[in-house]
Design a protein around this motif. Sequence first.
Motif, PDB file in Angstrom:
ATOM      1  N   LEU A  58       2.672   8.509  50.713  1.00 43.83           N
ATOM      2  CA  LEU A  58       1.620   7.929  52.091  1.00 43.83           C
ATOM      3  C   LEU A  58       1.041   8.703  53.087  1.00 43.83           C
ATOM      4  N   GLU A  59       1.325   9.856  52.895  1.00 41.50           N
ATOM      5  CA  GLU A  59       1.036  11.248  53.481  1.00 41.50           C
ATOM      6  C   GLU A  59      -0.717  11.388  52.812  1.00 41.50           C
ATOM      7  N   GLU A  60      -0.966  11.149  51.921  1.00 41.03           N
ATOM      8  CA  GLU A  60      -2.282  11.030  51.492  1.00 41.03           C
ATOM      9  C   GLU A  60      -3.224  10.242  51.803  1.00 41.03           C
ATOM     10  N   LEU A  61      -2.719   9.015  52.064  1.00 39.99           N
ATOM     11  CA  LEU A  61      -3.289   7.792  52.241  1.00 39.99           C
ATOM     12  C   LEU A  61      -3.611   8.076  53.552  1.00 39.99           C
ATOM     13  N   ALA A  62      -2.491   8.303  54.292  1.00 41.45           N
ATOM     14  CA  ALA A  62      -2.866   8.904  55.986  1.00 41.45           C
ATOM     15  C   ALA A  62      -3.654   9.689  56.787  1.00 41.45           C
ATOM     16  N   SER A  63      -2.992  10.492  56.110  1.00 39.41           N
ATOM     17  CA  SER A  63      -4.192  12.007  56.497  1.00 39.41           C
ATOM     18  C   SER A  63      -6.143  11.632  56.494  1.00 39.41           C
ATOM     19  N   MET A  64      -6.086  10.946  55.343  1.00 38.61           N
ATOM     20  CA  MET A  64      -7.743  10.243  54.461  1.00 38.61           C
ATOM     21  C   MET A  64      -8.171   9.286  55.131  1.00 38.61           C
ATOM     22  N   ASN A  65      -6.902   8.110  55.574  1.00 43.46           N
ATOM     23  CA  ASN A  65      -7.819   7.271  56.002  1.00 43.46           C
ATOM     24  C   ASN A  65      -7.790   6.735  57.562  1.00 43.46           C
ATOM     25  N   LEU A  66      -6.766   7.477  58.291  1.00 43.29           N
ATOM     26  CA  LEU A  66      -5.977   6.816  59.943  1.00 43.29           C
ATOM     27  C   LEU A  66      -6.174   8.349  60.918  1.00 43.29           C
ATOM     28  N   GLU A  67      -6.062   8.165  61.660  1.00 44.89           N
ATOM     29  CA  GLU A  67      -6.332   8.614  62.952  1.00 44.89           C
ATOM     30  C   GLU A  67      -5.235   7.863  64.001  1.00 44.89           C
ATOM     31  N   PRO A  68      -5.344   9.360  65.234  1.00 43.53           N
ATOM     32  CA  PRO A  68      -4.499   8.348  65.923  1.00 43.53           C
ATOM     33  C   PRO A  68      -4.327   7.086  67.041  1.00 43.53           C
ATOM     34  N   GLU A  69      -5.667   7.218  66.895  1.00 42.84           N
ATOM     35  CA  GLU A  69      -5.764   5.551  67.098  1.00 42.84           C
ATOM     36  C   GLU A  69      -5.539   4.408  66.584  1.00 42.84           C
ATOM     37  N   ASP A  70      -5.518   4.709  65.246  1.00 45.73           N
ATOM     38  CA  ASP A  70      -5.034   3.890  64.178  1.00 45.73           C
ATOM     39  C   ASP A  70      -3.573   3.754  63.939  1.00 45.73           C
ATOM     40  N   GLY A  71      -2.743   4.762  64.856  1.00 40.48           N
ATOM     41  CA  GLY A  71      -1.172   4.562  65.254  1.00 40.48           C
ATOM     42  C   GLY A  71      -0.606   5.839  64.159  1.00 40.48           C
ATOM     43  N   CYS A  72      -1.355   6.696  63.833  1.00 38.16           N
ATOM     44  CA  CYS A  72      -1.096   7.744  62.817  1.00 38.16           C
ATOM     45  C   CYS A  72      -1.185   8.923  63.551  1.00 38.16           C
ATOM     46  N   LEU A  73       0.817  10.496  63.973  1.00 36.84           N
ATOM     47  CA  LEU A  73       0.485  10.970  64.805  1.00 36.84           C
ATOM     48  C   LEU A  73       1.208  12.054  64.050  1.00 36.84           C
ATOM     49  N   GLY A  74       0.874  13.013  65.003  1.00 32.16           N
ATOM     50  CA  GLY A  74       0.834  13.979  64.415  1.00 32.16           C
ATOM     51  C   GLY A  74       2.448  14.694  65.626  1.00 32.16           C
ATOM     52  N   ILE A  75       4.274  15.006  64.885  1.00 32.48           N
ATOM     53  CA  ILE A  75       4.629  15.717  66.213  1.00 32.48           C
ATOM     54  C   ILE A  75       4.967  17.003  65.281  1.00 32.48           C
ATOM     55  N   ILE A  76       4.851  17.649  66.718  1.00 27.51           N
ATOM     56  CA  ILE A  76       5.505  19.452  66.510  1.00 27.51           C
ATOM     57  C   ILE A  76       6.532  19.521  66.266  1.00 27.51           C
ATOM     58  N   GLU A  77       7.319  19.672  65.697  1.00 27.51           N
ATOM     59  CA  GLU A  77       9.057  20.004  65.403  1.00 27.51           C
ATOM     60  C   GLU A  77       9.540  21.156  66.634  1.00 27.51           C
ATOM     61  N   ASP A  78       8.552  22.184  66.457  1.00 24.36           N
ATOM     62  CA  ASP A  78       8.947  23.734  66.678  1.00 24.36           C
ATOM     63  C   ASP A  78       8.384  24.330  66.856  1.00 24.36           C
ATOM     64  N   LEU A  79       8.005  24.909  68.669  1.00 25.10           N
ATOM     65  CA  LEU A  79       7.622  25.697  68.790  1.00 25.10           C
ATOM     66  C   LEU A  79       7.221  27.569  68.110  1.00 25.10           C
ATOM     67  N   ASP A  80       8.907  27.423  68.482  1.00 27.62           N
ATOM     68  CA  ASP A  80       9.282  28.585  68.487  1.00 27.62           C
ATOM     69  C   ASP A  80       9.693  29.369  67.075  1.00 27.62           C
ATOM     70  N   VAL A  81       8.609  29.276  66.647  1.00 25.78           N
ATOM     71  CA  VAL A  81       7.598  30.028  65.025  1.00 25.78           C
ATOM     72  C   VAL A  81       6.356  30.471  65.205  1.00 25.78           C
ATOM     73  N   PRO A  82       6.128  31.351  64.259  1.00 24.30           N
ATOM     74  CA  PRO A  82       4.370  32.036  64.726  1.00 24.30           C
ATOM     75  C   PRO A  82       3.699  30.867  64.346  1.00 24.30           C
ATOM     76  N   ALA A  83       2.408  30.614  65.013  1.00 22.81           N
ATOM     77  CA  ALA A  83       1.545  29.775  64.688  1.00 22.81           C
ATOM     78  C   ALA A  83       1.071  29.623  63.687  1.00 22.81           C
TER      79      ALA A  83
END
Length: 108
Positions: free
Chosen positions: A48-73
């Motif tokens: 599902l991750e592969e399908l989504a990453s190749m075909n879906l955008e934020p406007e399609d309802g597929c979002l990336g969520i950042i879980e932790d900013l306390d790590v190196p970039a």
Amino acid sequence: MDVGDWGKTAEQGWMPMNSGGADTMAAPSFVYTISCVAKMLGEPEDWLEELASMNLEPEDGCLGIIEDLDVPAEQLATVTAFTDAGIEALRELVAEAKRQSGGMGSEG
């Protein structure tokens, strides 16, 4: 007034946005992680991750969520998540992939 009813302009700060136009759309209240969606659809998360990453955008309802900013970039990781519309779009992608592979889905 709901948080979704507010907008920001440089000159005025936070202010109510138009609350009744035909072009307004309700903001999603929840998103579902890829792990949750995999369980909902009964499909492997990696596929599902592969399908989504190749075909879906934020406007399609597929979002990336950042879980932790306390790590190196270079270690910053995101979790893929979907709105209800994103789940429907992914469900359609799954059906199309299965049709193209003769019903084998992630295994074909």
